[in-house]
Enzyme design. Structure first.
Site, PDB file in Angstrom:
ATOM      1  N   SER A   1      -0.527   0.456  11.724  1.00  0.00           N
ATOM      2  CA  SER A   1      -0.789   1.484  10.730  1.00  0.00           C
ATOM      3  C   SER A   1       0.355   2.505  10.690  1.00  0.00           C
ATOM      4  O   SER A   1       1.495   2.143  10.422  1.00  0.00           O
ATOM      5  CB  SER A   1      -2.142   2.144  11.023  1.00  0.00           C
ATOM      6  OG  SER A   1      -2.582   2.911   9.925  1.00  0.00           O
TER       7      SER A   1
ATOM      8  N   HIS B   1      -8.846  -2.682   7.824  1.00  0.00           N
ATOM      9  CA  HIS B   1      -7.823  -1.937   8.543  1.00  0.00           C
ATOM     10  C   HIS B   1      -8.272  -1.625   9.974  1.00  0.00           C
ATOM     11  O   HIS B   1      -9.413  -1.251  10.220  1.00  0.00           O
ATOM     12  CB  HIS B   1      -7.530  -0.627   7.813  1.00  0.00           C
ATOM     13  CG  HIS B   1      -6.354   0.106   8.339  1.00  0.00           C
ATOM     14  ND1 HIS B   1      -5.066  -0.234   8.023  1.00  0.00           N
ATOM     15  CD2 HIS B   1      -6.260   1.166   9.187  1.00  0.00           C
ATOM     16  CE1 HIS B   1      -4.232   0.578   8.623  1.00  0.00           C
ATOM     17  NE2 HIS B   1      -4.923   1.437   9.358  1.00  0.00           N
TER      18      HIS B   1
ATOM     19  N   ASP C   1      -7.980  -4.126   3.100  1.00  0.00           N
ATOM     20  CA  ASP C   1      -7.267  -2.945   3.589  1.00  0.00           C
ATOM     21  C   ASP C   1      -6.492  -2.330   2.440  1.00  0.00           C
ATOM     22  O   ASP C   1      -5.772  -3.035   1.719  1.00  0.00           O
ATOM     23  CB  ASP C   1      -6.317  -3.352   4.723  1.00  0.00           C
ATOM     24  CG  ASP C   1      -5.556  -2.185   5.335  1.00  0.00           C
ATOM     25  OD1 ASP C   1      -5.829  -1.025   4.976  1.00  0.00           O
ATOM     26  OD2 ASP C   1      -4.680  -2.450   6.184  1.00  0.00           O
TER      27      ASP C   1
END
Length: 314
Positions: free
Chosen positions: A154, A278, A248
């Protein structure tokens, strides 16, 4: 493909809370919502030890994970996710342990400065400084010279990608970059923001809030230190493995980055994990795909180190 039943069960198990008013949400309140004890601890490793990395802005804590076996090992520098605002080396320890043990690599997890206390480009500067320090201190860490990989999930994937670009053409040779559902475009929202903007853990509104914490008003969100996707020339950047999740909001930008790297002649493995959302790779012990993904990621690192070895001997 529908959402993986285990991922859906994890979502359904989250406590019901009132809708978040992002105009009033503070970073401290957001951090209180993040817990690190809900998932499995990851593979046991031989040694975990803390190091302190000197930077122009003070020392940064880093945790070194040493796998079983005889060194010296290659080194992977890891950056945790959390929207540049939350999480820490503690919340991502399970990922680091698995990567270290399964890939046979040292993993140095860096505790970079968080926003909004330290806004852009603080985290990017910390990440670059940490990698330069790791390269200079490879022997002290027990690492093999010239075999450094970058990894992150991320926001940490953003930092890994940023560092890979910044190290291009320098004395710091990057063997591989492992990007787990990375943020690579802070300036533009791609179609997956609308498709998966609600109901899949990371929402579009939450991601916008994270960006607003990270960037000062008027900051250039398309700058090289912010948005790796905005870099026009990607030639000569380290080989990459890019792992995305089907459900995501960051999926499209990450996959576009993988494709643009490939178009620039960079060796890339790009894989979309079906049925996942995610952050799923952290969900060890809850979502089977987390374990499978970390085996895949570790194999990618091991292969990346092997190819770097071959290049160094020719």
């Amino acid at each position: 493909m529908t959402l993986d039943p285990q991922a859906k069960a994890m979502l359904d198990a989250l406590p019901l809370t009132p809708a978040v008013d992002f105009s009033q949400l503070t970073a401290s309140a957001c951090r209180e919502m993040v817990t690190s004890g809900t998932f499995a601890d990851g593979d046991p490793v031989a040694v975990e030890e803390d190091w302190h990395i000197p930077t122009p802005h003070g020392e940064r804590l880093a945790r070194l994970y040493r796998p079983d076996g005889e060194g010296p090992f290659p080194l992977t520098v890891f950056f945790h996710g959390g929207g540049f605002v939350v999480c820490s080396i503690d919340t991502h320890a399970n990922l680091c342990r698995c990567l270290a043990q399964r890939a046979g690599t040292l993993v140095l997890s860096v505790d970079y400065r968080l926003a909004p206390e330290a806004r852009f480009p603080a985290a990017a500067h910390d990440a670059c400084e940490a990698v330069r320090w790791a390269a200079l201190n490879a022997h002290k860490l027990g690492a093999r010279d010239a075999l450094i990989a970058l990894a992150g999930d991320s926001a940490g994937g953003n930092l890994a990608a940023v560092v890979a670009q910044q190290m291009r053409g320098t004395e710091v040779q990057i063997a591989h970059q492992l990007l787990l559902y990375p943020v690579v475009d802070c300036a533009t929202e791609h179609p997956s923001y609308e498709a998966f903007g609600n109901g899949y853990l990371l929402t579009a509104d939450m991601m916008r809030w994270y960006k607003n914490q990270y960037f000062d008003h008027g900051a250039d969100r398309a700058a090289a230190l912010a948005s790796p996707l905005a870099t026009t020339d990607l030639t000569g950047i380290a080989p990459a493995t890019v792992i995305t999740a089907e459900y995501d909001i960051l999926r499209d930008e990450a996959e576009l980055y993988g494709l643009r790297l490939a178009q620039a002649g960079v060796p890339v493995t790009l894989i979309r994990w079906p049925g996942q959302m995610h952050g799923f790779a952290s969900a060890l012990g809850v979502v089977d795909a987390a374990n499978q993904t970390l085996w895949f990621a570790a194999d990618a690192l091991r292969h990346g180190f092997a190819l770097a070895d071959q290049r160094a001997t020719h």
